[in-house]
Scaffold this active site. Structure first.
Site, PDB file in Angstrom:
ATOM      1  CG  ASN A 128      -1.763   1.625   1.369  1.00 26.62           C
ATOM      2  OD1 ASN A 128      -2.014   1.489   0.629  1.00 26.62           O
ATOM      3  ND2 ASN A 128      -2.168   1.193   2.439  1.00 26.62           N
ATOM      4  CB  SER A 136       4.157  -1.740  12.218  1.00 31.63           C
ATOM      5  OG  SER A 136       3.840  -0.713  12.356  1.00 31.63           O
ATOM      6  CD  GLU A 188      -3.972  -2.836   7.604  1.00 33.52           C
ATOM      7  OE1 GLU A 188      -3.005  -3.360   6.935  1.00 33.52           O
ATOM      8  OE2 GLU A 188      -4.365  -1.737   7.112  1.00 33.52           O
ATOM      9  CD  GLU A 225      -2.788   5.440   6.896  1.00 34.49           C
ATOM     10  OE1 GLU A 225      -3.111   5.350   5.630  1.00 34.49           O
ATOM     11  OE2 GLU A 225      -2.074   4.883   7.747  1.00 34.49           O
ATOM     12  CE  LYS A 228      -0.252   3.847   4.710  1.00 36.03           C
ATOM     13  NZ  LYS A 228      -0.259   3.176   6.109  1.00 36.03           N
TER      14      LYS A 228
HETATM   15  P1  PGA Z   1       2.069   0.171   7.407  1.00 39.76           P
HETATM   16  O1  PGA Z   1       0.887   0.108   6.917  1.00 39.76           O
HETATM   17  O2  PGA Z   1       2.575  -1.512   7.471  1.00 39.76           O
HETATM   18  O3  PGA Z   1       3.343   1.458   7.016  1.00 39.76           O
HETATM   19  O4  PGA Z   1       2.081  -0.023   8.970  1.00 39.76           O
HETATM   20  C1  PGA Z   1      -0.028  -1.069   6.491  1.00 39.76           C
HETATM   21  C2  PGA Z   1      -1.120  -0.272   5.488  1.00 39.76           C
HETATM   22  O5  PGA Z   1      -1.569   0.447   5.928  1.00 39.76           O
HETATM   23  O6  PGA Z   1      -2.039  -1.263   5.550  1.00 39.76           O
END
Ligand code: PGA
Length: 249
Positions: free
Chosen positions: A8, A211, A165, A95, A10
């Site tokens: 992802n 993470s 998540e 988010e 983002k």
């Molecule tokens: P992250 O994000 O691996 O940076 O914790 C996971 C996600 O947002 O799907």
């Protein structure tokens, strides 16, 4: 056994930066036996189409509009991303739920719109820290599933992947314990069995996200009941992410 490995992006990288990432990535993972998906910003979809066409990498968006079309300045529809070759979309990422106040009702509508347009859905669910501390995480996620999947038929469920998540683990470097991940994956399967059938529950694809990185992915992906991972921050490093995507599980 093969796993579903999803990156992802983002709101990171420009389309040109993504182009050089994608050119390297596609060669590094070409012999991988896993299913690999990159969820990129809308502006990167045409680059993804150009570079991942005829490769073993699928791609998708990170959100879609509830609506098919109309006077909705700034929104992007399911058919628009589909036309650019996307096969997946994330829906209900934490988010979006927290920063953009997306409700379960809206998420439910988005899932229906995505499915009606032939897209696969990566539905994110998960509790915040307070809910976990109050020992209500499982109850909370069950309710999210009940609301988000309302009116979705069992035969459509094959196109809905559920990613657990925990909000407190997304982008924080904190990670749920193996026990917590296993328990939540079981809870999700049981809820699918309750809402649909035992068969649907067994067939469900359940991921963990929050993470996941080059140092901890093996221990998470070896867990029974966990079919893959949704990886944010760590997918931006093409070398490390290729190692994860190529891994034999
Ligand atoms: P992250 O994000 O691996 O940076 O914790 C996971 C996600 O947002 O799907």
């Amino acid at each position: 056994m093969k796993k579903l490995i999803i990156g992802n992006f983002k709101m990171n990288t420009t389309p040109s930066e993504f182009k050089s990432y994608a050119m390297t990535f596609v060669t590094k993972v070409k012999s991988s036996k896993n299913d690999i998906v990159l969820c990129v910003p809308y502006t990167h979809l045409s680059v993804a189409k150009e570079l991942f066409d005829k490769s073993n990498v699928d791609f998708g968006a990170q959100n879609i509009s509830e609506e098919e079309k109309g006077a909705l300045t700034g929104e992007i529809s399911a058919s628009m991303i589909k036309d650019l070759g996307a096969t997946y979309t994330i829906i209900g990422h934490s988010e979006r739920r927290t920063k953009f106040k997306e409700s379960d009702k809206s998420i439910n509508k988005k899932i229906k719109t995505a499915l009606a347009n032939g897209l696969k859905v990566l539905l994110c669910v998960g509790e915040n820290l307070q809910t976990r501390t109050n020992k209500q995480a499982c109850q909370f996620v069950k309710k999210q599933l009940d609301d988000d999947l309302k009116g979705i038929y069992e035969n459509e469920l094959e196109s809905v992947i559920i990613s657990y998540e925990p909000i407190w683990a997304v982008g924080t470097g904190k990670i749920a314990t193996n026990g917590d991940i296993k328990k939540m994956a079981e809870t999700i399967r049981k809820e699918i069995a309750y809402l649909y059938s035992e068969k649907a529950s067994q067939k469900a694809t359940i991921l963990y996200g929050g993470s996941v990185n080059i140092n901890n992915y093996k221990k998470i992906l070896q867990l029974e009941n966990v079919n893959g991972a949704l990886i944010g921050g760590a997918c931006l490093d093409v070398d490390n992410f290729s190692v994860i995507a190529r891994e034999k599980f």
